[in-house]
Write an enzyme that holds these catalytic residues in place. Structure first.
Site, short mmCIF file in Angstrom:
data_model
loop_
_atom_site.label_atom_id
_atom_site.label_comp_id
_atom_site.label_asym_id
_atom_site.label_seq_id
_atom_site.Cartn_x
_atom_site.Cartn_y
_atom_site.Cartn_z
CB SER A 110 -0.93 0.01 1.21
OG SER A 110 -0.18 -0.18 2.38
CG HIS A 133 -3.40 -0.77 -2.52
ND1 HIS A 133 -3.65 0.57 -2.32
CD2 HIS A 133 -3.42 -1.34 -1.29
CE1 HIS A 133 -3.80 0.79 -1.03
NE2 HIS A 133 -3.66 -0.34 -0.39
CD GLU A 152 -5.01 3.16 -4.91
OE1 GLU A 152 -5.26 4.37 -4.90
OE2 GLU A 152 -4.12 2.66 -4.18
CG ASN A 162 -3.79 4.25 1.58
OD1 ASN A 162 -4.99 4.42 1.84
ND2 ASN A 162 -3.20 3.07 1.68
#
Ligand code: 3H9
Length: 707
Positions: free
Chosen positions: A414, A435, A447, A485
Site C-alpha cells: 500500500s 492494492h 488500485e 492513501n
C-alpha cells in the site's frame, strides 16, 4: 422510420425491432421510430398483433442517460416517452413486448405500456433511476404498482435493484417466460392473443391496494429511506410518486411523477450520480492500452501471506472460481489465516449470503502451503506480506526463480515502490501492484499500480481480472501511498489537527458523516488500526521536513496501547461487540498534551471541520492529477467512492470540488495556507484551474495530461 427501429411482418404479426447498440437506449430517434411503425401497423389490416423486441444483446436499458444533461440545460431533443407509451397502450392491436437482457428504467416503462410482456428467464427488469438520483419519468411509478402491487413498486423504485424474470413473472410484471427462442415465443404468444380484448395497464387497479395498507407501506418506506438513504432526494420522491398512483387517476399521477422527476433531474445529486455512472465506465479506458491488447489467461493463482489482507485476497480469488495456493512462512501463521477464512465463510453462511455448500466449494479451492513448490504452475501470484521493502524484495526474487515465464507477479503493497520491488526480479515487465482494500473480500476498490516497466498485457489483464473478481479496478501511478492513501494522509492529518486545536472527537466525525462519508475520519482510524499509520510514520520520520507541523495525539494514543477497535480503545472506547462510546479520558489527555505543546484550544465550527478535511483531500488530489499519477479526476472520484466511503451523491472529491467551484476551494486553501503554513500550499493545478475558471473535469481533455 429511423435506422434505429425496423419493422417486419410475420404472417399477421408485426415485429418492431429496436436496434440502437450497445444497449438499445431510448435515444432520440428510437421513440419516433416505434411511433412511426405503430402508425403503419394501425393502417395495415393484415396485422393482428405486434411484437416489440430489442436487437442485439438486450431489450432496452433505459432512457439515453447522455440526454439528461441536455434536458437539465433546457435543450431536450425529441418529444419524450409519455405520448408514445399512451399510443402503444391505446393500440387496437395487442402489443407484446419481448424482453431479453435488461428492461431497465425507460425500458421497463416502455414494456409496461405494452399489453403483455414475455421474457427469457435470463432477463432482468428494474427501475434503477434512483441510482442516478432520479425517479422513473415515463409513468413507471404509475404503471408498476398497477402490475406488481404497491409494496413491490415502492421497493423497486426506491432501491433501484433489478428483479429476475422468474420473480417478475411472480409479481405480475411479466406474463410468460420463454425458454429459448424469444422472438418465436413472442410471436406464438401474439397469435394466441390476437383479436382478443387487450388489457391496458393504466386502467388496471386491482393491485392498487387499500388505504390502510398503503398508509403503512408508505410510512415504513419513508422511515427506511430516512435511515438508509439519508439526505437523498430521489428515494423520497419515488415514494411520493407511487403514492400518487394510489390516490389519484392515472393522468394526475403522471403529472405528479413528472414534477418530481424534473425536480430530481435538476438536482446536484442527480448530476453527481450520473457523473459516477459514466466515470465507472471511463475508468476502464486507458489511453495507451487499446481494447485489443492481448489478455494473459489467469486460471490459477497463489497468495503469499495469510494475514488479514492475504487471507481476504485468497477468498476473493476463490470466490471468483480460481484455485489458490495460500503460502505462509510457518504453520502457526498458516493455521491462523485459514481459521479466519473459515470463520468469514461461516459468518457469510449464517447471514444467508450463500449456502453452506458454496462456502465449502470456495474453501476447497484454497490450498494452504508452507513452500513455493507448486508456484511453478500458477498464472498469477499476489504477495501480501508485512509492509517491509527488504522482505518484499526477497520474496519477489524467490518468485522470479520459481514462477513460470509469463506469470504475473503482483504486490499488494500500500506504500512501497513497485519499481523497487520489480528491480529484484529479472522480469519487471511482469510485475505490477494490486492494492486491495481491507477487508479485501468486501471492499470493491482495487488500485492497479503501474510500474515503470509493467507491460500493457499485464495491465490489461489486471484491469479485466478486477472485473471478474467483482472489483472496480483503477489504474494508478507508482507514488508513495498511490492515489487513495496519499490523499487520505492529509485528510486524516487535518482531522487530528482539529482535535488538537480543540474540536470534539465526535464533532469531527459527525461533521464528516453529516457530509455523507460512510464513517468519520477518527472512527475510520480506529477501525483500520491506529498502529498502522503510527508504524508508517515511525518508518518515514526521516522524510519529515523540520519545522513542518505534525499531528502527535494519535501517536501518543498508540504509545498507550490504544490501537483502536482491535485493542478495545483508540479515539473511542469499544465494548466486546465493537460498539463505540466516547471516552472523556482521551479528550482530557489530548488537552493536557496540547497544553504542554503550547497549543491554545478554541471553538471550531462544523464548517471548518469539513472544509479542512475535504480541501486537504482535494488539494492533494490536484497534485496527484497534475503529476500524472491518476489518469483523470474522475478516476480519483471512483477510488474515493469505492474505497473510502465518499458519498456517491457528491460524485467523489474532485467532482465535489468542481461543484463548489474551484475558485472558492482555492481561496479557502489559501486562507488555510496563511493560517497553518506550508502543508496547505495550494496545488499549482488547483490554482491554475481556479484562475482560468475551469474544473478538474476539464483537465486532460484539452491539455493532454500524462498517464
Ligand atoms: C431512465 O430510463 C429514466 C426513465 O424513467 C425515462 C425518463 C424520461 N444511456 O454498463 P456497460 C452505455 S434512466 C446511455 O459497460 P454492461 C455505457 O455508458 C436510465 N448509455 O455494459 C457504455 O458505454 P461505453 C435507466 C448507456 O453490459 C455502454 O453502454 N437505466 C446506457 O456491463 C455499455 O454499458 C439505467 O440506469 C444508457 N441508459 O451493462 C441502466 N446504459 O461503452 C444503465 C449503458 O461508451 N445501464 N450505456 O462506456 C446499466 O445498468 C448497464 O449499462 C447495463 C449493461 C446493465 C444495461
Amino acid at each position: 422510420m429511423t435506422d434505429l427501429v425496423q419493422f417486419t411482418k410475420d404472417n399477421g404479426i408485426a415485429v418492431i425491432t429496436i436496434n440502437n447498440p450497445p444497449v438499445n437506449a431510448l435515444s432520440p430517434g428510437v421513440p419516433e421510430g416505434i411511433s412511426e411503425a405503430l402508425d403503419q401497423i394501425a393502417q395495415d389490416d393484415t396485422v393482428k398483433a405486434v411484437v416489440l423486441i430489442g436487437g442485439g444483446r438486450t431489450f432496452v436499458a433505459g432512457a439515453d442517460i447522455k440526454e439528461f444533461g441536455r434536458m437539465a440545460s433546457g435543450k431536450p431533443r425529441g418529444a419524450g416517452l409519455l405520448p408514445l407509451l399512451l399510443k402503444i397502450e391505446d393500440s387496437s392491436k395487442p402489443v407484446i413486448v419481448a424482453i431479453h437482457g435488461t428492461a431497465f428504467g425507460g425500458g421497463l416503462e416502455l414494456a409496461m405500456a405494452g399489453h403483455y410482456r414475455v421474457a427469457l428467464s435470463s432477463a432482468q427488469v428494474g427501475q434503477p433511476e434512483v441510482k442516478l438520483g432520479l425517479i422513473p419519468g415515463a409513468a413507471g411509478t404509475q404503471r408498476l404498482p398497477r402490475l406488481a402491487g404497491v409494496a413491490r413498486a415502492v421497493e423497486m423504485c426506491t432501491s433501484g435493484n433489478p428483479v429476475k424474470a422468474e420473480e417478475a413473472l411472480k409479481f405480475g410484471i411479466v406474463d410468460r417466460l420463454i425458454e429459448d427462442d424469444l422472438l418465436a415465443g413472442a410471436v406464438a404468444f401474439a397469435r394466441e392473443v390476437a383479436g382478443k380484448c387487450a388489457p391496458k395497464t393504466r386502467e388496471r387497479d386491482e393491485k392498487l391496494g387499500n388505504v390502510a395498507d398503503n398508509v403503512q407501506i408508505f410510512s415504513s418506506a419513508r422511515e427506511t429511506a430516512a435511515k438508509k438513504q439519508c439526505g437523498l432526494i430521489a428515494p423520497v420522491a419515488a415514494i411520493s410518486a407511487v403514492e400518487a398512483a394510489t390516490k389519484m387517476p392515472f393522468e394526475e399521477g403522471c403529472k405528479v411523477e413528472q414534477k418530481l422527476f424534473i425536480d430530481c433531474l435538476f438536482s446536484q445529486q442527480s448530476k453527481s450520480l450520473i457523473h459516477v455512472f459514466f466515470s465507472e465506465r471511463e475508468v476502464n479506458k486507458i489511453p495507451d492500452i487499446p481494447k485489443e491488447t492481448p489478455i494473459i489467461p489467469v486460471k490459477s493463482a497463489a497468495v503469499v501471506g495469510a494475514g488479514t489482507m492475504g487471507g481476504g485476497i485468497a477468498m476473493v480469488l476463490a470466490n471468483a472460481g480460481l484455485p489458490v495456493l495460500l503460502k505462509e512462512a510457518d504453520q502457526a501463521a498458516l493455521d491462523r489465516g485459514l481459521a479466519t477464512i473459515q470463520l468469514n465463510y461461516a459468518n457469510s453462511v449464517k447471514r444467508g449470503r450463500f449456502p453452506q455448500q458454496v462456502a465449502e466449494e470456495r474453501l476447497k479451492r484454497i490450498t494452504p502451503t508452507l513452500t513455493y513448490d507448486d508456484f511453478s504452475s500458477v498464472d498469477l501470484v499476489i504477495e501480501a506480506v508485512f509492509e517491509g521493502l527488504a522482505l518484499k524484495k526477497e520474496i519477489f526474487k524467490e518468485l522470479d526463480r520459481v514462477c513460470k515465464p509469463g506469470a504475473i507477479l503482483a504486490s499488494n503493497t500500500s506504500t512501497l515502490s513497485i519499481d523497487e520491488i520489480a528491480s529484484s526480479t529479472s522480469r519487471p515487465d511482469f510485475v505490477i501492484g494490486t492494492h486491495f482494500f481491507s477487508p479485501a473480500n468486501v471492499m470493491r476498490l482495487l488500485e492497479i499500480v503501474r510500474g515503470k516497466a509493467s507491460s500493457k498485457e499485464v495491465i490489461a489483464t489486471c484491469m479485466q481480472l478486477s472485473k471478474s473478481l467483482g472489483k472496480v479496478g483503477v489504474l494508478v501511478g507508482n507514488c508513495r501511498g498511490f492515489v487513495g492513501n496519499r490523499m487520505f494522509g492529509p485528510y486524516r492529518r487535518e482531522a487530528q489537527f482539529l482535535v488538537e486545536e480543540g474540536a470534539g472527537i465526535e464533532d469531527v466525525d459527525q461533521a464528516l458523516s453529516g457530509f455523507g462519508m460512510a464513517m468519520g475520519p477518527l472512527a475510520t482510524g480506529d477501525l483500520a488500526g491506529l498502529d498502522v499509520g503510527w508504524r508508517i510514520r515511525k518508518e518515514y520520520r526521516h522524510l519529515e521536513v523540520p519545522g513542518i507541523r505534525q499531528p502527535f495525539a494519535e501517536d501518543r494514543l498508540c504509545e498507550l496501547g490504544r490501537y483502536g477497535q482491535k485493542t478495545g480503545a483508540g479515539w473511542y472506547k469499544y465494548d466486546d461487540q465493537r460498539r463505540a462510546t466516547p471516552d472523556p479520558l482521551v479528550t482530557e489527555l489530548v488537552r493536557k498534551w496540547v497544553d504542554e505543546a503550547g497549543i491554545v484550544q478554541r471553538q471550531i465550527s462544523a464548517g471548518e471541520i469539513t472544509d479542512r478535511c475535504l480541501y486537504a483531500l482535494i488539494n492533494e488530489g490536484a497534485r496527484i492529477l497534475e503529476e500524472g499519477y491518476a489518469l483523470r479526476a474522475s478516476d480519483i472520484d471512483i477510488i474515493y467512492l469505492n474505497g473510502y466511503g465518499f458519498p456517491a451523491h457528491r460524485g467523489g472529491p474532485m467532482w465535489y470540488a468542481d461543484t463548489v467551484g474551484l475558485k472558492q476551494v482555492c481561496d479557502r486553501v489559501f486562507e488555510f495556507h496563511r493560517q497553518h503554513g506550508e502543508i496547505w500550499r495550494p496545488a499549482p493545478l488547483l490554482k491554475r484551474l481556479a484562475d482560468e475558471g475551469k474544473r478538474f473535469a476539464d483537465f486532460g481533455k484539452e491539455e493532454g495530461a500524462a498517464a
